[in-house]
Design a protein around this motif. Sequence first.
Motif, PDB file in Angstrom:
ATOM      1  N   ARG A   6      76.474  49.678  66.014  1.00  0.00           N
ATOM      2  CA  ARG A   6      77.899  49.863  66.301  1.00  0.00           C
ATOM      3  C   ARG A   6      78.595  48.521  66.479  1.00  0.00           C
ATOM      4  O   ARG A   6      79.700  48.305  65.968  1.00  0.00           O
ATOM      5  CB  ARG A   6      78.059  50.729  67.551  1.00  0.00           C
ATOM      6  CG  ARG A   6      79.502  51.047  67.907  1.00  0.00           C
ATOM      7  CD  ARG A   6      79.593  52.044  69.060  1.00  0.00           C
ATOM      8  NE  ARG A   6      80.927  52.069  69.615  1.00  0.00           N
ATOM      9  CZ  ARG A   6      81.948  52.805  69.174  1.00  0.00           C
ATOM     10  NH1 ARG A   6      81.757  53.611  68.139  1.00  0.00           N
ATOM     11  NH2 ARG A   6      83.129  52.757  69.742  1.00  0.00           N
ATOM     12  N   VAL A   7      77.946  47.582  67.184  1.00  0.00           N
ATOM     13  CA  VAL A   7      78.520  46.250  67.359  1.00  0.00           C
ATOM     14  C   VAL A   7      78.658  45.550  66.015  1.00  0.00           C
ATOM     15  O   VAL A   7      79.671  44.889  65.725  1.00  0.00           O
ATOM     16  CB  VAL A   7      77.649  45.423  68.325  1.00  0.00           C
ATOM     17  CG1 VAL A   7      78.072  43.957  68.326  1.00  0.00           C
ATOM     18  CG2 VAL A   7      77.736  45.993  69.735  1.00  0.00           C
ATOM     19  N   GLN A   8      77.617  45.675  65.168  1.00  0.00           N
ATOM     20  CA  GLN A   8      77.659  45.055  63.843  1.00  0.00           C
ATOM     21  C   GLN A   8      78.779  45.631  62.984  1.00  0.00           C
ATOM     22  O   GLN A   8      79.291  44.965  62.074  1.00  0.00           O
ATOM     23  CB  GLN A   8      76.306  45.231  63.152  1.00  0.00           C
ATOM     24  CG  GLN A   8      75.204  44.389  63.785  1.00  0.00           C
ATOM     25  CD  GLN A   8      73.819  44.965  63.567  1.00  0.00           C
ATOM     26  OE1 GLN A   8      73.607  45.810  62.688  1.00  0.00           O
ATOM     27  NE2 GLN A   8      72.860  44.530  64.364  1.00  0.00           N
ATOM     28  N   ALA A   9      79.179  46.876  63.268  1.00  0.00           N
ATOM     29  CA  ALA A   9      80.296  47.502  62.560  1.00  0.00           C
ATOM     30  C   ALA A   9      81.644  47.085  63.142  1.00  0.00           C
ATOM     31  O   ALA A   9      82.690  47.561  62.684  1.00  0.00           O
ATOM     32  CB  ALA A   9      80.160  49.023  62.597  1.00  0.00           C
ATOM     33  N   GLY A  10      81.617  46.186  64.143  1.00  0.00           N
ATOM     34  CA  GLY A  10      82.863  45.698  64.729  1.00  0.00           C
ATOM     35  C   GLY A  10      83.479  46.620  65.746  1.00  0.00           C
ATOM     36  O   GLY A  10      84.675  46.509  66.048  1.00  0.00           O
TER      37      GLY A  10
END
Length: 339
Positions: free
Chosen positions: A327-331
Amino acid sequence: MSSQHATPTLLADLGGTNVRFALADTGRADPLLMDSVRRYRVRDFDTLADAIRQYFADTGHAARSATIAAAGRIANGETVQITNNPWAVSARDLEQKLALDSVKLVNDFAAQGMAVPLLGAPHLTAVGPQPLPRRDDAPSQTYVVMGPGTGLGVAGLLLREGHWIVLETEGGHAGFAAHTAEDVEILHRLNARFGRVSNERMICGNGLVNLYLALADIAGEPAEEYTPEDITARAENGSDALCVRTVETLAGIFGSVAGDLVLSLGGWNGVYLTGGVLPILLPWLRRGGFRERFEAKGRFRETMEQVPTVAVVHPEPGLLGAAALARVQAGLPLLPPRD
């Protein structure tokens, strides 16, 4: 899928014995799709790619990207040699073999750490009298995340200016520091057997066997050919006093190491305990030896008495953390759960 156009992300939690797979919907605040979880034995497959293919075949799922939480040091974000199993994993190799757009490799305890912001009270239980940490009452917070499985994992978790940051470490391989006369006797025996003695030699599944053999030798008693499961079963039913002593000793050493990590990382806001062996050890951690040795830090005792220790009882914290990282990598931000 709750997000109409979301493409699921494949998740893997890869340890020394088992690999668990699931899917994440990064458009959800609770991104781990629990009904997609499957577990496989590492020894049943030659490579991680083979195990992923089996997961897709068994479930009918598919994915275009993957976040792999692996028990080992990630080299340049690209490769990892699993510490306690023979697999070597390459992100680029997985992309090619499985036709994935992207593969992200992270340390398994980076994932365990990133699960913490998504854990609600039902998945946490205090070890000791201190209340559960409040993760919303200070702009700057630092935690230790650690726990035993096939090995001993260690990570740091920091909250800085609203952002969660995980420190990937191999702290389980730090050298064992003896704190008591019995610790010294144990260290002598393990040193003769292994040479260098790390914390992981005692705080993990096979560490129970190492401690049992050392304590039997110290007591001058014959040692049985017990597995870790044998030792914990006999300790729990009280049928073998040496097995009881073994698990009590592991709990105490675990407390000492956890306290040392608080001092080393500045983890004053708390310690989150996790790992595959934790459910078996949890009753013993609550019986006093863990907290006593955790707090026994000389001039820092009063400070350590205020530091909470918390057991994670979520069924899949590694996959939850991998989903959080996806989720973090998806911004997207990590949103705290509604308890």
